[in-house]
Scaffold this active site. Sequence first.
Site, PDB file in Angstrom:
ATOM      1  N   ARG A  10     -12.493  13.861  18.544  1.00 35.34           N
ATOM      2  CA  ARG A  10     -11.645  12.911  17.792  1.00 35.34           C
ATOM      3  C   ARG A  10     -10.248  13.519  18.114  1.00 35.34           C
ATOM      4  O   ARG A  10      -9.978  14.798  18.340  1.00 35.34           O
ATOM      5  CB  ARG A  10     -11.709  12.956  16.191  1.00 35.34           C
ATOM      6  CG  ARG A  10     -13.361  12.283  15.858  1.00 35.34           C
ATOM      7  CD  ARG A  10     -13.226  10.822  16.353  1.00 35.34           C
ATOM      8  NE  ARG A  10     -14.453  10.268  15.590  1.00 35.34           N
ATOM      9  CZ  ARG A  10     -15.600  10.382  16.105  1.00 35.34           C
ATOM     10  NH1 ARG A  10     -15.537  10.557  17.411  1.00 35.34           N
ATOM     11  NH2 ARG A  10     -16.633   9.724  15.631  1.00 35.34           N
ATOM     12  N   LYS A  18      -9.771  -4.904  10.552  1.00 35.75           N
ATOM     13  CA  LYS A  18      -8.517  -4.175  11.352  1.00 35.75           C
ATOM     14  C   LYS A  18      -8.189  -5.091  12.358  1.00 35.75           C
ATOM     15  O   LYS A  18      -6.933  -5.271  12.898  1.00 35.75           O
ATOM     16  CB  LYS A  18      -8.683  -2.901  11.500  1.00 35.75           C
ATOM     17  CG  LYS A  18      -8.702  -1.861  10.541  1.00 35.75           C
ATOM     18  CD  LYS A  18      -7.393  -1.438   9.859  1.00 35.75           C
ATOM     19  CE  LYS A  18      -7.307  -2.041   8.441  1.00 35.75           C
ATOM     20  NZ  LYS A  18      -5.851  -1.971   7.982  1.00 35.75           N
ATOM     21  N   TYR A  20     -15.342  -2.995   8.336  1.00 38.52           N
ATOM     22  CA  TYR A  20     -13.873  -2.371   8.313  1.00 38.52           C
ATOM     23  C   TYR A  20     -13.208  -2.760   9.615  1.00 38.52           C
ATOM     24  O   TYR A  20     -12.030  -3.456   9.690  1.00 38.52           O
ATOM     25  CB  TYR A  20     -13.766  -0.747   8.006  1.00 38.52           C
ATOM     26  CG  TYR A  20     -12.682  -0.218   8.136  1.00 38.52           C
ATOM     27  CD1 TYR A  20     -11.685  -0.571   7.077  1.00 38.52           C
ATOM     28  CD2 TYR A  20     -12.292   0.613   9.085  1.00 38.52           C
ATOM     29  CE1 TYR A  20     -10.355   0.172   7.322  1.00 38.52           C
ATOM     30  CE2 TYR A  20     -10.990   1.162   9.154  1.00 38.52           C
ATOM     31  CZ  TYR A  20     -10.114   0.925   8.274  1.00 38.52           C
ATOM     32  OH  TYR A  20      -8.895   1.509   8.483  1.00 38.52           O
ATOM     33  N   GLY A  28       0.791  -1.271   0.011  1.00 41.10           N
ATOM     34  CA  GLY A  28       0.086  -0.023   0.139  1.00 41.10           C
ATOM     35  C   GLY A  28       1.080   1.110   0.068  1.00 41.10           C
ATOM     36  O   GLY A  28       0.466   2.298   0.594  1.00 41.10           O
TER      37      GLY A  28
END
Length: 380
Positions: free
Chosen positions: A254, A190, A186, A10
């Site tokens: 966040r 992970k 997702y 990646g």
Amino acid sequence: MSIRNVLVTGGAGYIGSHLVDGLVVRGYDVVVLDSLVSQVHRTGTWPSYVNAKARYVRGDVRDRDALQPLVLRADAVVHLAAAVSVGQSMYEVDRYVDINTRGTALLLDILVNQRHHVEKVIVASSIGVYGEGAYECGACGPQAPGLRPAAQLAARQWEHRCPRCDAELRPVPTPESKALYRDNIYSMTKHHQEEMVLLIGRTYGIPAVAPRFFNVYGPRQSLSNPYAGVAAIFVSRLLNDRQPVVFEDGGQLRDFVSIHDAVRCLALMLEKPGADFFPVNVGSGYTVTILEVARTLARLLGKSIEPLVTNRGRTFDIRHNTADITFARDRLGFTPTVPLEEGMAELIAWARTSPDGAVDLFDRALSELEQKGLLVQPTA
Ligand SMILES: NC(=O)c1ccc[n+]([C@@H]2O[C@H](COP(=O)([O-])OP(=O)(O)OC[C@H]3O[C@@H](n4cnc5c(N)ncnc54)[C@H](O)[C@@H]3O)[C@@H](O)[C@H]2O)c1
Ligand SMILES: [Zn+2]
């Protein structure tokens, strides 16, 4: 024994490309394996920022013929290749599990069954493995709630309440030891990736680390991929003179960490043994609301565009999650250095020059969410 050859899967992507640059500067020989998926690389070709000192191989991490020879030549593997959108994973289940979980399984299969000299495996995990962040009730102590029920979102009651005394819970920084809850496909993948790599690492004595990235932001983040990276999505909207769309009331907390700090942390994981066999939070330690991020970006762009606060929740969203980075500090000596405003200004400066900035595909992603029933219809 020392690490010289590093395989970055990646490595044409956002985090990967910065890591490649960082590793080249530090004197490593770097090989990239990347399939150039079209959602990230619209032209289907290597991006303009490829590093002339690294070697690039186009191939899929699920293809043993592509992956195995590169793994066998490497001293370390940083496995970043993945499908990366939470929302999309809820309706492309097969693709997400196949790329993320099975891709990692193949890497481990090679490490277990072939003669190799890999001394470190780093696999990208995510804030997503926590589900909700850590909370505290003033009266009852630490809490680890699950997802808010759809009825609560429909009633627009965004904050978590204590299951014992019904007081509003206070969010606190999340340590690695918090109980994990996966609320979407997702994040499940992970978690698979992280657990599989740490388990095989421990079992076969291959030092392994699983960085749990919080919101990594900065240049080269895909601006035209409406499924990933909220800061980039906001910048793309603003560049197109459209309002950034904020879910709920925008008060979600966040941790936004600059790509440069994230790369520094990855280099420390590669070079130091302190975090071997552990998951590690990669954040800035600084807390900000989604609304503040949208407003900061608008201000730095010089646009008087207020965010569009939808007051609608998405079924898979968490309320708050911020990083406790004590472990990375203590074990690796990691200290974040880029303040939020400075990092966001850098993101913007880059976005202005990116041809991708003009493409705003967010509305399409939004209507997909609506069609799939993932955007909660308010009752209040
Ligand atoms: N960006 C963040 O804030 C963040 C947060 C948490 C976790 N992560 C994780 O970090 C890693 C990198 O994320 P990113 O933001 O750089 O994403 P990205 O989409 O920019 O990069 C991923 C790269 O992987 C490649 N790829 C995808 N599927 C592949 C396959 N089957 N074979 C080979 N290459 C493939 C893509 O072409 C792309 O270049 C991912 O594993 C992601 O889950 C990122
Ligand atoms: Zn309580």
